[in-house]
Design a protein around this motif. Structure first.
Motif, short mmCIF file in Angstrom:
data_model
loop_
_atom_site.label_atom_id
_atom_site.label_comp_id
_atom_site.label_asym_id
_atom_site.label_seq_id
_atom_site.Cartn_x
_atom_site.Cartn_y
_atom_site.Cartn_z
N SER A 218 0.76 -1.12 0.00
CA SER A 218 0.04 0.00 0.03
C SER A 218 0.76 1.39 -0.18
CB SER A 218 -1.17 -0.03 1.32
OG SER A 218 -0.01 0.03 2.53
N GLN A 219 1.99 1.32 0.69
CA GLN A 219 2.77 2.55 0.71
C GLN A 219 3.61 2.60 -0.60
OE1 GLN A 219 5.21 1.46 4.20
NE2 GLN A 219 3.84 2.56 5.60
N ARG A 220 3.86 1.68 -1.17
CA ARG A 220 4.35 1.60 -2.86
C ARG A 220 3.19 2.15 -3.69
NH1 ARG A 220 6.35 -4.76 -2.21
NH2 ARG A 220 8.03 -4.54 -0.69
N GLU A 221 2.24 1.86 -3.54
CA GLU A 221 1.13 2.48 -4.10
C GLU A 221 1.07 4.22 -3.91
OE1 GLU A 221 -2.06 3.25 -6.56
OE2 GLU A 221 -0.69 1.53 -6.67
N GLN A 267 8.80 -2.47 -11.98
CA GLN A 267 7.35 -2.05 -11.71
C GLN A 267 7.00 -0.45 -11.48
OE1 GLN A 267 6.40 -5.79 -8.93
NE2 GLN A 267 4.44 -4.51 -9.40
N PHE A 268 8.09 0.15 -10.78
CA PHE A 268 7.94 1.49 -10.38
C PHE A 268 8.05 2.39 -11.97
CE2 PHE A 268 8.39 1.16 -5.89
CZ PHE A 268 7.54 2.09 -5.55
N ILE A 269 8.99 1.75 -12.61
CA ILE A 269 9.33 2.50 -14.11
C ILE A 269 8.06 2.18 -14.97
CG2 ILE A 269 10.80 2.12 -16.16
CD1 ILE A 269 13.16 1.48 -14.25
N ARG A 314 -4.30 -3.33 -16.46
CA ARG A 314 -4.28 -2.17 -15.53
C ARG A 314 -2.87 -2.15 -14.45
NH1 ARG A 314 -9.33 -0.08 -12.88
NH2 ARG A 314 -7.64 1.70 -12.32
N ILE A 315 -1.62 -1.44 -14.75
CA ILE A 315 -0.52 -1.46 -14.11
C ILE A 315 -0.82 -1.08 -12.69
CG2 ILE A 315 1.79 -0.53 -14.08
CD1 ILE A 315 1.90 -0.56 -16.88
N ASP A 316 -1.66 -0.16 -12.17
CA ASP A 316 -1.92 0.37 -11.18
C ASP A 316 -2.45 -0.71 -10.29
OD1 ASP A 316 -4.35 0.13 -12.30
OD2 ASP A 316 -5.19 2.04 -11.80
N ASN A 317 -2.60 -1.89 -10.59
CA ASN A 317 -3.29 -3.09 -9.84
C ASN A 317 -2.02 -3.99 -9.45
OD1 ASN A 317 -5.75 -2.13 -9.85
ND2 ASN A 317 -6.28 -3.30 -11.52
#
Length: 473
Positions: A218-221, A267-269, A314-317
């Motif tokens: 959750s903190q990575r999101e 994943q961040f990239i 969706r990458i945001d998942n």
């Protein structure tokens, strides 16, 4: 002798105000205020006549008047007065005449002037000026020796010194850690805008991502959301690219603390490219120029995710549905998906890990509720037995607390009437499930006794001719 003194006094008259203080001895403090009754009417052994007595009294009166005038200015509340016979009386209450008796009186103490306050009421300690007075613009005197023409039109502003590299991490790290708690990107933007980052501006994204690698999903999101909101108002696209370049160079060091750092940075990239923080050609710019295996693995991970996003993913998942900031509907979907995966795999440890990753301990009652509803809607004893085993495991490890478990059962008790419309055997299955839950120690006897039961059913109907109806649920 008396005749000679009287003749001399008639030839040289003496005023009362001109009398000297030398007539009285050292006891004048007592004799000057009250007439000494023991003074004998003789001087140098000669008796004084009535005229000599009057001269003596005149001298005493003059002395008393002078002393009264001296004390009047020092002590206005205690006045010395003269009686009718000329005696001095101390302590007589008289009307105060000194300005000291009035508070905040700014009239002259010297008795001069027109009785107006000093400096028109603008004087005194701590006074800036007359009340209601508006000061005009101060005119600079060009004849002043300190006059500088270059400073006449200058504007003074507060200048914040640029943040040094040794103080950067100590200053920015608490800001990011606090953001993980409240999740307000606007507050972070305001705090960073108040700092003169200077050349350290491009270090902010790399520091936030490195902190998120050791944090939860959750903190990575939250970190990905923060990078999106900071890009533009605080940071530029070039700052973002320089920051991710530095992250790829630091991967050999990051792997020592976080073994999965290459996949996470990838994943961040990918998320940054999908959010238009990084250019779409960012990954392609590293082709043929990468020697580090960790950097290559990170770029491959980002490339795969971007290809999958073109197919509708969706990458945001990728970070998972963790944290209480997710919508409730989405959390309910994740709970149902978790239960279905458990029924297919039967791995209670994996289900427990997934439930922990949701990071919603206050919402675990929903998991208990959905698990019981799944049992009521299922067919066969397999689902009932597996759900009992899962709830027993979660209750023993305290992943689901007693309060959350109790609340989940009570919600089923309240909705059982509506569930029975779609599942006719819901009451019967619920009674079996509650009894077995009590035997396994999942619930207590109080919660078991609260289980609702179906209303009384007549087994013999008048229109059936006395035929006994068999239990059909």
């Amino acid at each position: 002798m008396a005749t000679d003194c009287e003749a001399w006094l008639n030839a040289n008259p003496i005023e009362a105000d001109d009398l000297s203080d030398s007539f009285l001895s050292g006891e004048e403090d007592n004799a000057g205020l009250v007439v000494n009754k023991n003074i004998k009417n003789e001087i140098n052994g000669n008796w004084l006549t009535s005229s000599s007595n009057s001269i003596h009294e005149a001298r005493l009166k003059a002395k008393a008047k002078r002393r009264l005038r001296k004390n009047s200015s020092r002590d206005s509340g205690r006045g010395d007065s003269l009686s009718d016979n000329g005696e001095v009386v101390r302590g007589t209450s008289v009307a105060p005449t000194s300005p000291k008796s009035k508070l905040l009186d700014r009239k002259s103490r010297l008795g001069k002037g027109r009785g107006l306050p000093k400096k028109g009421g603008a004087g005194g300690k701590g006074v800036w000026g007359r009340s209601g007075e508006v000061y005009g613009r101060e005119v600079v005197d060009q004849r002043d020796p300190n006059y500088d023409e270059a400073q006449e039109n200058c504007v003074y502003e507060a200048v914040v010194p640029p943040l040094e590299e040794k103080d950067f991490q100590k200053t920015v790290t608490p800001i990011v850690q606090e953001y993980f708690e409240h999740g307000d990107t606007n507050e972070v933007a305001e705090l960073l805008a108040g700092l003169n980052l200077g050349p350290m501006r491009s270090e902010v994204p790399s520091l936030a991502v490195s902190l998120a690698l050791e944090a939860k999903a959750s903190q990575r999101e939250l970190t990905s959301t923060l990078l999106v909101d900071l890009c533009g108002p605080v940071l530029s696209h070039s700052d973002m690219e320089n920051s991710f370049d530095k992250l790829l160079q630091q991967l050999p060091d990051l792997v020592l603390d976080t073994p999965g750092a290459p996949q996470l940075v990838g994943q961040f990239i990918a998320r940054a490219v999908s959010d238009n923080i990084l250019s779409k050609s960012y990954i392609e710019g590293f082709k043929g120029r990468v020697d580090c295996q960790y950097t290559r693995a990170s770029l491959d991970r980002a490339a795969v995710l971007l290809k999958m996003s073109r197919g509708g993913l969706r990458i945001d998942n990728h970070w998972g549905a963790g944290g209480g900031q997710r919508p409730v509907i989405q959390l309910i979907k994740e709970v149902n998906l978790l239960l279905k995966e458990y029924i297919l795999s039967g791995d209670s440890k994996e289900a427990e890990r997934c439930l922990r990753d949701l990071e919603v301990p206050h919402f675990h009652h929903e998991f208990a509720y959905e698990a019981i509803v799944l049992v009521l809607e299922s067919k066969g004893e397999k689902t009932l037995r597996m759900v009992l085993q899962l709830l027993k495991s979660l209750s023993a490890s305290s992943v689901i607390t007693v309060d959350q478990m109790r609340r989940g059962f009570e919600r089923v008790y309240m909705d059982i009437a509506e569930i029975n419309i779609d599942v006719p055997r819901a009451y019967y299955i619920l009674e079996q499930f509650v009894d077995k839950s009590f035997v396994m120690g999942i619930i207590d006897v109080v919660l078991r006794d609260l289980c609702p039961c179906r209303g009384r059913k007549r087994f013999v109907s008048e229109g059936d001719g006395g035929v006994v109806k068999h239990e059909s649920y």
